[in-house]
Design a protein around this motif. Structure first.
Motif, PDB file in Angstrom:
ATOM      1  N   SER A  90      -2.892  -7.348  -3.647  1.00 18.23           N
ATOM      2  CA  SER A  90      -2.920  -6.413  -3.870  1.00 18.23           C
ATOM      3  C   SER A  90      -2.798  -5.207  -3.537  1.00 18.23           C
ATOM      4  N   PHE A  91      -2.450  -4.090  -4.491  1.00 19.72           N
ATOM      5  CA  PHE A  91      -1.657  -2.808  -5.131  1.00 19.72           C
ATOM      6  C   PHE A  91      -2.077  -1.333  -4.745  1.00 19.72           C
ATOM      7  N   VAL A  92      -1.912  -0.690  -4.382  1.00 21.13           N
ATOM      8  CA  VAL A  92      -2.092   0.411  -4.862  1.00 21.13           C
ATOM      9  C   VAL A  92      -1.297   1.071  -4.653  1.00 21.13           C
ATOM     10  N   GLY A  93      -0.851   2.161  -5.928  1.00 20.22           N
ATOM     11  CA  GLY A  93       0.161   2.660  -5.572  1.00 20.22           C
ATOM     12  C   GLY A  93       0.440   3.348  -6.770  1.00 20.22           C
ATOM     13  N   SER A  94       2.078   4.412  -7.468  1.00 16.44           N
ATOM     14  CA  SER A  94       2.096   5.020  -8.516  1.00 16.44           C
ATOM     15  C   SER A  94       2.173   3.791  -9.956  1.00 16.44           C
ATOM     16  N   GLY A 100      -6.921   6.671 -16.157  1.00 14.41           N
ATOM     17  CA  GLY A 100      -8.510   6.887 -16.142  1.00 14.41           C
ATOM     18  C   GLY A 100      -9.354   6.766 -14.797  1.00 14.41           C
ATOM     19  N   ASN A 101      -8.901   7.053 -13.465  1.00 16.46           N
ATOM     20  CA  ASN A 101      -9.023   6.593 -12.051  1.00 16.46           C
ATOM     21  C   ASN A 101     -10.271   7.851 -11.872  1.00 16.46           C
ATOM     22  N   GLY A 102     -10.693   8.717 -12.051  1.00 13.13           N
ATOM     23  CA  GLY A 102     -11.819   9.885 -12.094  1.00 13.13           C
ATOM     24  C   GLY A 102     -11.572  11.070 -12.484  1.00 13.13           C
ATOM     25  N   GLY A 151      -1.372   5.631 -10.569  1.00 14.22           N
ATOM     26  CA  GLY A 151      -1.635   6.335 -10.248  1.00 14.22           C
ATOM     27  C   GLY A 151      -2.902   7.505 -11.311  1.00 14.22           C
ATOM     28  N   ALA A 152      -3.091   8.500 -10.619  1.00 15.50           N
ATOM     29  CA  ALA A 152      -3.700   9.670 -11.479  1.00 15.50           C
ATOM     30  C   ALA A 152      -3.928  11.135 -12.381  1.00 15.50           C
ATOM     31  N   LYS A 153      -4.345  11.287 -12.565  1.00 16.06           N
ATOM     32  CA  LYS A 153      -4.645  12.465 -13.128  1.00 16.06           C
ATOM     33  C   LYS A 153      -6.369  12.798 -13.549  1.00 16.06           C
ATOM     34  N   LEU A 186       0.634  -7.122   5.059  1.00 16.82           N
ATOM     35  CA  LEU A 186       0.426  -6.762   4.589  1.00 16.82           C
ATOM     36  C   LEU A 186       2.035  -6.137   4.778  1.00 16.82           C
ATOM     37  N   LYS A 187       1.837  -5.437   3.380  1.00 17.07           N
ATOM     38  CA  LYS A 187       3.802  -4.680   2.746  1.00 17.07           C
ATOM     39  C   LYS A 187       2.978  -3.038   3.032  1.00 17.07           C
ATOM     40  N   PRO A 188       3.152  -2.182   4.283  1.00 16.61           N
ATOM     41  CA  PRO A 188       2.545  -1.355   4.219  1.00 16.61           C
ATOM     42  C   PRO A 188       3.359  -0.082   3.438  1.00 16.61           C
ATOM     43  N   SER A 189       2.594   1.362   3.142  1.00 14.73           N
ATOM     44  CA  SER A 189       4.540   1.975   3.408  1.00 14.73           C
ATOM     45  C   SER A 189       5.202   2.885   4.281  1.00 14.73           C
ATOM     46  N   GLU A 190       6.710   3.124   3.962  1.00 15.85           N
ATOM     47  CA  GLU A 190       7.723   2.502   4.834  1.00 15.85           C
ATOM     48  C   GLU A 190       8.032   3.903   5.379  1.00 15.85           C
ATOM     49  N   ASP A 246      -4.219   3.169 -17.400  1.00 14.18           N
ATOM     50  CA  ASP A 246      -2.697   3.541 -16.582  1.00 14.18           C
ATOM     51  C   ASP A 246      -3.268   3.303 -14.978  1.00 14.18           C
ATOM     52  N   SER A 247      -4.820   3.991 -14.448  1.00  8.85           N
ATOM     53  CA  SER A 247      -5.149   3.613 -13.508  1.00  8.85           C
ATOM     54  C   SER A 247      -4.902   2.525 -12.712  1.00  8.85           C
ATOM     55  N   LEU A 248      -5.409   0.822 -13.198  1.00 10.53           N
ATOM     56  CA  LEU A 248      -5.107  -0.208 -12.316  1.00 10.53           C
ATOM     57  C   LEU A 248      -5.114  -0.998 -13.892  1.00 10.53           C
ATOM     58  N   THR A 287       0.488  -1.441  -0.038  1.00  6.25           N
ATOM     59  CA  THR A 287       0.099   0.031   0.017  1.00  6.25           C
ATOM     60  C   THR A 287       0.769   1.497  -0.069  1.00  6.25           C
ATOM     61  N   PRO A 288      -0.011   2.718  -0.398  1.00  3.61           N
ATOM     62  CA  PRO A 288       1.364   3.714  -0.761  1.00  3.61           C
ATOM     63  C   PRO A 288       0.878   4.229   0.514  1.00  3.61           C
ATOM     64  N   PHE A 289       1.642   5.774   0.292  1.00  2.00           N
ATOM     65  CA  PHE A 289       1.903   6.222   1.646  1.00  2.00           C
ATOM     66  C   PHE A 289       0.362   7.179   2.149  1.00  2.00           C
TER      67      PHE A 289
HETATM   68  P1  NAD Z   1       5.069   4.605  -5.071  1.00  2.00           P
HETATM   69  O1  NAD Z   1       4.119   3.776  -5.980  1.00  2.00           O
HETATM   70  O2  NAD Z   1       5.693   5.042  -4.643  1.00  2.00           O
HETATM   71  O3  NAD Z   1       4.411   3.026  -3.260  1.00  2.00           O
HETATM   72  C1  NAD Z   1       3.343   1.684  -3.451  1.00  2.00           C
HETATM   73  C2  NAD Z   1       4.111   0.873  -2.713  1.00  2.00           C
HETATM   74  O4  NAD Z   1       4.920   0.013  -3.001  1.00  2.00           O
HETATM   75  C3  NAD Z   1       5.087   1.133  -1.156  1.00  2.00           C
HETATM   76  O5  NAD Z   1       4.927   0.139  -0.030  1.00  2.00           O
HETATM   77  C4  NAD Z   1       6.322   1.255  -1.312  1.00  2.00           C
HETATM   78  O6  NAD Z   1       7.468   0.651  -0.341  1.00  2.00           O
HETATM   79  C5  NAD Z   1       6.194   0.043  -2.805  1.00  2.00           C
HETATM   80  N1  NAD Z   1       6.911   0.350  -3.550  1.00  2.00           N
HETATM   81  C6  NAD Z   1       8.087   1.905  -4.166  1.00  2.00           C
HETATM   82  N2  NAD Z   1       8.469   1.375  -5.545  1.00  2.00           N
HETATM   83  C7  NAD Z   1       9.026   0.264  -4.967  1.00  2.00           C
HETATM   84  C8  NAD Z   1       9.946  -1.002  -6.430  1.00  2.00           C
HETATM   85  N3  NAD Z   1      10.352  -0.159  -7.084  1.00  2.00           N
HETATM   86  N4  NAD Z   1       9.570  -2.294  -5.902  1.00  2.00           N
HETATM   87  C9  NAD Z   1       8.959  -2.844  -5.434  1.00  2.00           C
HETATM   88  N5  NAD Z   1       7.695  -2.170  -4.996  1.00  2.00           N
HETATM   89  C10 NAD Z   1       7.710  -0.583  -4.396  1.00  2.00           C
HETATM   90  O7  NAD Z   1       3.629   4.855  -4.413  1.00  2.00           O
HETATM   91  P2  NAD Z   1       3.479   6.451  -3.038  1.00  2.00           P
HETATM   92  O8  NAD Z   1       4.232   7.097  -3.497  1.00  2.00           O
HETATM   93  O9  NAD Z   1       3.614   5.926  -1.840  1.00  2.00           O
HETATM   94  O10 NAD Z   1       1.652   6.509  -3.589  1.00  2.00           O
HETATM   95  C11 NAD Z   1       1.583   7.813  -3.867  1.00  2.00           C
HETATM   96  C12 NAD Z   1       0.704   6.976  -5.767  1.00  2.00           C
HETATM   97  O11 NAD Z   1      -0.084   6.062  -5.411  1.00  2.00           O
HETATM   98  C13 NAD Z   1       0.395   8.268  -6.436  1.00  2.00           C
HETATM   99  O12 NAD Z   1       1.220   8.041  -7.646  1.00  2.00           O
HETATM  100  C14 NAD Z   1      -0.991   8.393  -6.258  1.00  2.00           C
HETATM  101  O13 NAD Z   1      -2.276   8.061  -7.464  1.00  2.00           O
HETATM  102  C15 NAD Z   1      -1.027   6.471  -5.613  1.00  2.00           C
HETATM  103  N6  NAD Z   1      -2.349   5.738  -5.702  1.00  2.00           N
HETATM  104  C16 NAD Z   1      -3.099   5.341  -6.238  1.00  2.00           C
HETATM  105  C17 NAD Z   1      -4.683   4.968  -5.519  1.00  2.00           C
HETATM  106  C18 NAD Z   1      -5.526   4.074  -6.541  1.00  2.00           C
HETATM  107  O14 NAD Z   1      -6.472   3.991  -5.759  1.00  2.00           O
HETATM  108  N7  NAD Z   1      -5.341   4.394  -7.791  1.00  2.00           N
HETATM  109  C19 NAD Z   1      -4.857   5.222  -4.367  1.00  2.00           C
HETATM  110  C20 NAD Z   1      -3.921   6.124  -3.886  1.00  2.00           C
HETATM  111  C21 NAD Z   1      -2.411   6.543  -4.005  1.00  2.00           C
END
Ligand code: NAD
Length: 498
Positions: free
Chosen positions: A222-226, A409-411, A249-251, A172-176, A454-456, A147-149
């Motif tokens: 399940s992953f949420v992040g960039s 194409g998120n929201g 991610g999103a725009k 769970l592997k949360p954001s560091e 690119d949002s999912l 999960t993301p930060f």
């Molecule tokens: P991130 O992608 O940097 O990190 C997300 C997770 O991936 C973290 O747990 C991180 O430790 C891990 N990670 C980071 N780099 C990695 C790598 N090289 N290899 C493997 N794992 C890695 O995202 P972030 O900066 O924490 O969060 C912000 C991003 O999340 C934004 O792009 C935002 O749009 C997106 N986001 C999307 C949604 C959604 O529902 N689509 C929801 C919340 C956030």
């Protein structure tokens, strides 16, 4: 210095690695803790704990599982303020916003409390003479969330309540960057009566993530992040045979039509762009101003941007806190710089923003950039900061085409008083979540959340009915209990109904 540890098999543990990462308070800029970064062995122990716990948990009756979920719901509700404070101190968002994220996470727990109904199968009597058919769904095994930060409580809660309710066990592997909320949540699970090992938290970076992705004992991720990481997770996870949903991610664009109520639209645009310092995957970062709406909406949003109260998330008068890290602050400021050099006009400038008493905090003020074109970096990049770019177009069709040309194409949202335009928009945009006079259209827990393009990466959205589908797989049974008096009707041709 406080050390934030893993939570494995119902216990806090430092693990075996000597690697750590700093955890900052973004409002002061000071490091307040360090978090351990899991080794391969640490992640493997969390997976083993989950695998061992699966044996009993997957066989625990639905009613017993539901009782644990109800108890967990009560505990999170009672401790919501405490969880919100942990979020504010590590993420930076204002307390009321942190509390809002806990509330939205709780709604998924409440949805998962309905698991007895959600897991009901189908039954067809007498599909052939003396033959019945029925279906049911089984859990997958050990499943993981990465999960993301930006939502350290809500995004994990999109995943694990449903996964655990379905009979899976979870790693769970949360954001560091803001890891404390997940540990407090793990303690509450234990207090609620969840058997040890059903919910584990392992901290870490790429090494921990890769260990999860490659593990033959993890059935789904399940992953949420960039977006770049989401794409990577999907590719590597599916290559090792896992079910993967990876939200990127999103725009997010909001169209403002000339028939919109400009004051209403400006209030909501400012909240959607600057709330949580723009660090929301559903934040509005591009305003698409149509025709004569443009000058009026820019003026109205400028006024709101200048009035936002920026300060520490712990200060109850603050509406917007700092961004998460010094690097994020520098990246956002750098992108605003490119807007200026590439020819846009910065009508409200948040660069160099200082909050008295918090001079070292990671603050960026609300920023409005007008006359943005689609080739500029501020339009192409996900800024993930309190910045709104205004793109001017001639009509609603040009606005819809612009949204559809964007890779994300998120929201998306539209502000209008025309039902006809709104309907054209809702049917025409290639986006997963759509708001009509609602700028941040995050679906309720009993619907599913997810974007397009690119949002999912993957097929299933999170929580709601698609979440239940993601964390289970179906069995269909065709059954006959032959009566001794009946002659056998076995035949070599393909079975057909009799
Ligand atoms: P991130 O992608 O940097 O990190 C997300 C997770 O991936 C973290 O747990 C991180 O430790 C891990 N990670 C980071 N780099 C990695 C790598 N090289 N290899 C493997 N794992 C890695 O995202 P972030 O900066 O924490 O969060 C912000 C991003 O999340 C934004 O792009 C935002 O749009 C997106 N986001 C999307 C949604 C959604 O529902 N689509 C929801 C919340 C956030």
């Amino acid at each position: 210095m406080k050390t934030i540890e893993h939570w494995i098999a119902g216990k806090s543990t430092p693990g075996s690695s000597d690697r750590t990462a700093p955890v900052f308070n973004p409002a002061t800029g000071a490091q307040q803790a360090e978090v351990v970064l899991g080794s391969v062995t640490d992640v493997e122990s969390a997976i083993t704990a989950a695998k061992d716990a699966y044996v009993e948990w997957s066989q625990t009756s639905i009613s017993k599982r539901t009782k644990v979920l109800f108890a967990f719901r009560e505990l999170v509700n009672a401790r919501a303020d405490e969880i919100a404070e942990l979020i504010t101190d590590e993420h930076g968002k204002v307390l009321s916003d942190a509390l809002g994220e806990v509330q939205r996470g709780l709604e998924v727990v409440e949805f998962a409390c309905g698991i007895p109904s959600l897991l009901k199968g189908d039954y067809s009597d007498q599909v052939s003479t003396d033959v019945d058919t029925f279906s049911f769904r089984e859990p997958l095994g050990v499943v993981a969330g990465i999960t993301p930060f930006n939502f350290p409580a809500m995004v994990p809660m999109w995943m694990f309540p449903v996964a655990i309710a379905c009979g899976n066990t979870f790693v769970l592997k949360p954001s560091e960057r803001d890891p404390s909320a997940s540990i407090r949540i793990a303690e509450l699970w234990q207090e609620a009566g969840l058997p040890d090992g059903v919910f584990n938290v392992v901290h870490g970076d790429k090494l921990a993530v890769d260990t999860i992705l490659d593990s033959p004992d993890v059935a789904a991720v399940s992953f949420v992040g960039s977006t770049p990481i989401a794409r990577y997770i999907h590719e590597r996870g599916t290559a090792s045979g896992k079910r993967v949903q990876a939200l990127g991610g999103a725009k997010n664009h909001a169209i403002i039509l000339p028939d919109a109520d400009v004051d209403f639209a400006a209030d909501h645009l400012a909240a959607a762009a600057f709330g949580s310092a723009g660090e929301r995957c559903m934040a509005i970062s591009a305003a698409v101003a149509v025709g004569s709406a443009a000058d009026r909406i820019v003026e109205a949003v400028n006024q709101r941007a200048r009035a936002v109260k920026v300060g520490s998330g712990r200060d109850s008068s603050s509406e917007m806190g700092p961004v998460v890290t010094r690097e994020a602050q520098q990246r956002i400021v750098g992108l605003i710089d490119t807007g200026e050099t590439q020819g846009a006009s910065i009508t409200v400038d948040g660069r160099g923003y200082e909050v008295p008493g918090h001079e070292d905090g990671f603050f960026v003020g609300p920023t409005v950039i007008d006359h943005v074109t689609t080739d500029m970096d501020v339009y192409r990049e996900e800024i993930f900061g309190p910045v709104i770019s205004v793109v001017r177009v001639d009509d609603v069709d040009e606005a819809i085409a612009l949204i559809n040309a964007n890779p994300y194409g998120n929201g998306t949202a539209i502000f209008t008083s025309s039902g006809e335009s709104a309907r054209r928009f809702q049917r025409g945009v290639h986006v997963g979540m759509i708001g009509i006079n609602v700028p941040v259209p995050v679906p309720m827990a009993f619907y599913s959340f997810g974007g397009w393009k690119d949002s999912l990466f993957g097929d299933k959205h999170v929580h709601g009915p698609e979440g239940v589908g993601f964390y289970t797989r179906a069995k269909v049974v065709t059954a006959r209990w032959p009566r001794a008096s009946h002659a056998s009707d076995a035949s070599f041709h393909f079975p057909t109904s009799k």
